[in-house]
Design a protein around this motif. Sequence first.
Motif, PDB file in Angstrom:
ATOM      1  N   ALA A  50     -47.912 -37.713 -24.784  1.00 57.35           N
ATOM      2  CA  ALA A  50     -46.575 -38.423 -25.467  1.00 57.35           C
ATOM      3  C   ALA A  50     -47.100 -39.699 -25.640  1.00 57.35           C
ATOM      4  O   ALA A  50     -46.485 -40.235 -26.850  1.00 57.35           O
ATOM      5  CB  ALA A  50     -45.504 -38.183 -24.685  1.00 57.35           C
ATOM      6  N   GLU A  51     -47.297 -40.442 -24.865  1.00 51.10           N
ATOM      7  CA  GLU A  51     -47.474 -41.996 -24.898  1.00 51.10           C
ATOM      8  C   GLU A  51     -48.339 -42.189 -26.010  1.00 51.10           C
ATOM      9  O   GLU A  51     -48.143 -43.166 -27.005  1.00 51.10           O
ATOM     10  CB  GLU A  51     -47.945 -42.668 -23.469  1.00 51.10           C
ATOM     11  CG  GLU A  51     -48.284 -43.943 -23.561  1.00 51.10           C
ATOM     12  CD  GLU A  51     -48.778 -44.605 -22.183  1.00 51.10           C
ATOM     13  OE1 GLU A  51     -48.970 -45.589 -22.107  1.00 51.10           O
ATOM     14  OE2 GLU A  51     -48.975 -43.748 -21.214  1.00 51.10           O
ATOM     15  N   VAL A  52     -49.668 -41.587 -25.842  1.00 59.06           N
ATOM     16  CA  VAL A  52     -50.771 -41.652 -27.038  1.00 59.06           C
ATOM     17  C   VAL A  52     -50.121 -41.340 -28.392  1.00 59.06           C
ATOM     18  O   VAL A  52     -50.521 -42.312 -29.326  1.00 59.06           O
ATOM     19  CB  VAL A  52     -51.875 -40.884 -26.697  1.00 59.06           C
ATOM     20  CG1 VAL A  52     -52.864 -40.803 -27.825  1.00 59.06           C
ATOM     21  CG2 VAL A  52     -52.549 -41.452 -25.404  1.00 59.06           C
ATOM     22  N   ARG A  53     -49.662 -40.234 -28.404  1.00 62.44           N
ATOM     23  CA  ARG A  53     -48.895 -39.969 -29.656  1.00 62.44           C
ATOM     24  C   ARG A  53     -48.139 -40.828 -30.400  1.00 62.44           C
ATOM     25  O   ARG A  53     -47.668 -41.363 -31.512  1.00 62.44           O
ATOM     26  CB  ARG A  53     -48.487 -38.416 -29.719  1.00 62.44           C
ATOM     27  CG  ARG A  53     -49.637 -37.686 -29.636  1.00 62.44           C
ATOM     28  CD  ARG A  53     -49.089 -36.148 -29.587  1.00 62.44           C
ATOM     29  NE  ARG A  53     -50.236 -35.246 -29.236  1.00 62.44           N
ATOM     30  CZ  ARG A  53     -50.510 -34.108 -28.924  1.00 62.44           C
ATOM     31  NH1 ARG A  53     -49.020 -33.305 -29.027  1.00 62.44           N
ATOM     32  NH2 ARG A  53     -51.357 -33.117 -28.794  1.00 62.44           N
ATOM     33  N   ARG A  54     -47.126 -41.422 -29.486  1.00 62.55           N
ATOM     34  CA  ARG A  54     -45.994 -42.379 -29.770  1.00 62.55           C
ATOM     35  C   ARG A  54     -46.806 -43.526 -30.288  1.00 62.55           C
ATOM     36  O   ARG A  54     -46.351 -44.183 -31.381  1.00 62.55           O
ATOM     37  CB  ARG A  54     -45.167 -42.966 -28.408  1.00 62.55           C
ATOM     38  CG  ARG A  54     -43.707 -43.356 -28.990  1.00 62.55           C
ATOM     39  CD  ARG A  54     -42.950 -43.506 -27.677  1.00 62.55           C
ATOM     40  NE  ARG A  54     -43.599 -43.895 -26.330  1.00 62.55           N
ATOM     41  CZ  ARG A  54     -43.843 -42.937 -25.388  1.00 62.55           C
ATOM     42  NH1 ARG A  54     -43.259 -41.486 -25.426  1.00 62.55           N
ATOM     43  NH2 ARG A  54     -44.289 -42.887 -24.293  1.00 62.55           N
ATOM     44  N   VAL A  55     -47.869 -44.187 -29.624  1.00 67.37           N
ATOM     45  CA  VAL A  55     -48.502 -45.237 -30.237  1.00 67.37           C
ATOM     46  C   VAL A  55     -49.281 -45.056 -31.450  1.00 67.37           C
ATOM     47  O   VAL A  55     -48.979 -45.697 -32.468  1.00 67.37           O
ATOM     48  CB  VAL A  55     -49.492 -45.876 -28.993  1.00 67.37           C
ATOM     49  CG1 VAL A  55     -50.235 -46.927 -29.614  1.00 67.37           C
ATOM     50  CG2 VAL A  55     -48.678 -46.054 -27.850  1.00 67.37           C
ATOM     51  N   ALA A  56     -49.574 -43.870 -31.650  1.00 62.18           N
ATOM     52  CA  ALA A  56     -50.318 -43.387 -32.986  1.00 62.18           C
ATOM     53  C   ALA A  56     -49.352 -43.508 -33.809  1.00 62.18           C
ATOM     54  O   ALA A  56     -50.041 -43.860 -35.172  1.00 62.18           O
ATOM     55  CB  ALA A  56     -51.089 -41.872 -32.576  1.00 62.18           C
ATOM     56  N   GLN A  57     -48.271 -43.056 -33.857  1.00 62.52           N
ATOM     57  CA  GLN A  57     -47.373 -42.843 -34.933  1.00 62.52           C
ATOM     58  C   GLN A  57     -46.959 -44.276 -35.447  1.00 62.52           C
ATOM     59  O   GLN A  57     -46.297 -44.437 -36.453  1.00 62.52           O
ATOM     60  CB  GLN A  57     -45.906 -42.257 -34.490  1.00 62.52           C
ATOM     61  CG  GLN A  57     -46.215 -40.783 -34.280  1.00 62.52           C
ATOM     62  CD  GLN A  57     -44.974 -40.029 -33.452  1.00 62.52           C
ATOM     63  OE1 GLN A  57     -44.191 -40.702 -32.689  1.00 62.52           O
ATOM     64  NE2 GLN A  57     -44.817 -38.821 -33.815  1.00 62.52           N
ATOM     65  N   THR A  58     -47.203 -45.439 -34.829  1.00 65.56           N
ATOM     66  CA  THR A  58     -46.815 -46.527 -35.308  1.00 65.56           C
ATOM     67  C   THR A  58     -47.994 -47.221 -36.014  1.00 65.56           C
ATOM     68  O   THR A  58     -47.855 -48.463 -36.274  1.00 65.56           O
ATOM     69  CB  THR A  58     -46.306 -47.523 -34.091  1.00 65.56           C
ATOM     70  OG1 THR A  58     -47.711 -47.778 -33.153  1.00 65.56           O
ATOM     71  CG2 THR A  58     -45.431 -46.920 -33.409  1.00 65.56           C
ATOM     72  N   LEU A  59     -48.988 -46.597 -36.276  1.00 68.21           N
ATOM     73  CA  LEU A  59     -50.165 -47.243 -36.798  1.00 68.21           C
ATOM     74  C   LEU A  59     -50.260 -47.123 -38.328  1.00 68.21           C
ATOM     75  O   LEU A  59     -50.940 -47.971 -38.787  1.00 68.21           O
ATOM     76  CB  LEU A  59     -51.700 -46.392 -36.095  1.00 68.21           C
ATOM     77  CG  LEU A  59     -51.614 -46.453 -34.505  1.00 68.21           C
ATOM     78  CD1 LEU A  59     -52.980 -45.691 -34.230  1.00 68.21           C
ATOM     79  CD2 LEU A  59     -51.870 -48.019 -34.333  1.00 68.21           C
ATOM     80  N   GLY A  60     -49.704 -46.446 -38.921  1.00 65.95           N
ATOM     81  CA  GLY A  60     -49.560 -46.184 -40.270  1.00 65.95           C
ATOM     82  C   GLY A  60     -49.231 -47.578 -40.861  1.00 65.95           C
ATOM     83  O   GLY A  60     -49.415 -48.013 -41.761  1.00 65.95           O
TER      84      GLY A  60
END
Length: 115
Positions: free
Chosen positions: A105-115
Motif C-alpha cells: 500500500a505504501e509503495v503504490r501510494r508513492v508510485a501514484q504520485t510519480l506521474g
Amino acid sequence: MTDDNSRIQTEWLSIPEVAELLDETPGRVRRLLDDNALVGSRREGPVKIPAIFFVDGEVLSSLRGTVFVLHDVGFSDDEAIDWLLTPEESIGVAPIEALRAGRKAEVRRVAQTLG
C-alpha cells in the motif's frame, strides 16, 4: 535515468530461466509479461527479468498491481524496473524491498504520485 550504481544488485533471468524457476513454459512467462504480472527489460538484447521479482519460486504477488500503477502514471517497463530497484527516499528503501516486506500500500501510494 538512474545511476546503475545506486540500484539494488540482482541477477537478471532470461525467459527460459524464469520458465524453469516457475516450472512453466516460456509461452506462459511471456503471457505473464503481457499481463503485467511481470516486467522485463530488453536493454541488453533478449528480455531479462530481475530475479528479485521472485520469492520461493513464485512471482512476488504484489508486483502486478504495482506495475499497473507505474504504467498508469506513464512509466515504461524499463522506467518501472529502475524505480523498483532504486532506493526511494520517501519509502526508506528500494520499492522492491518494501514490496517484499509486505508494504505494498505504501509503495503504490508513492508510485501514484510519480506521474
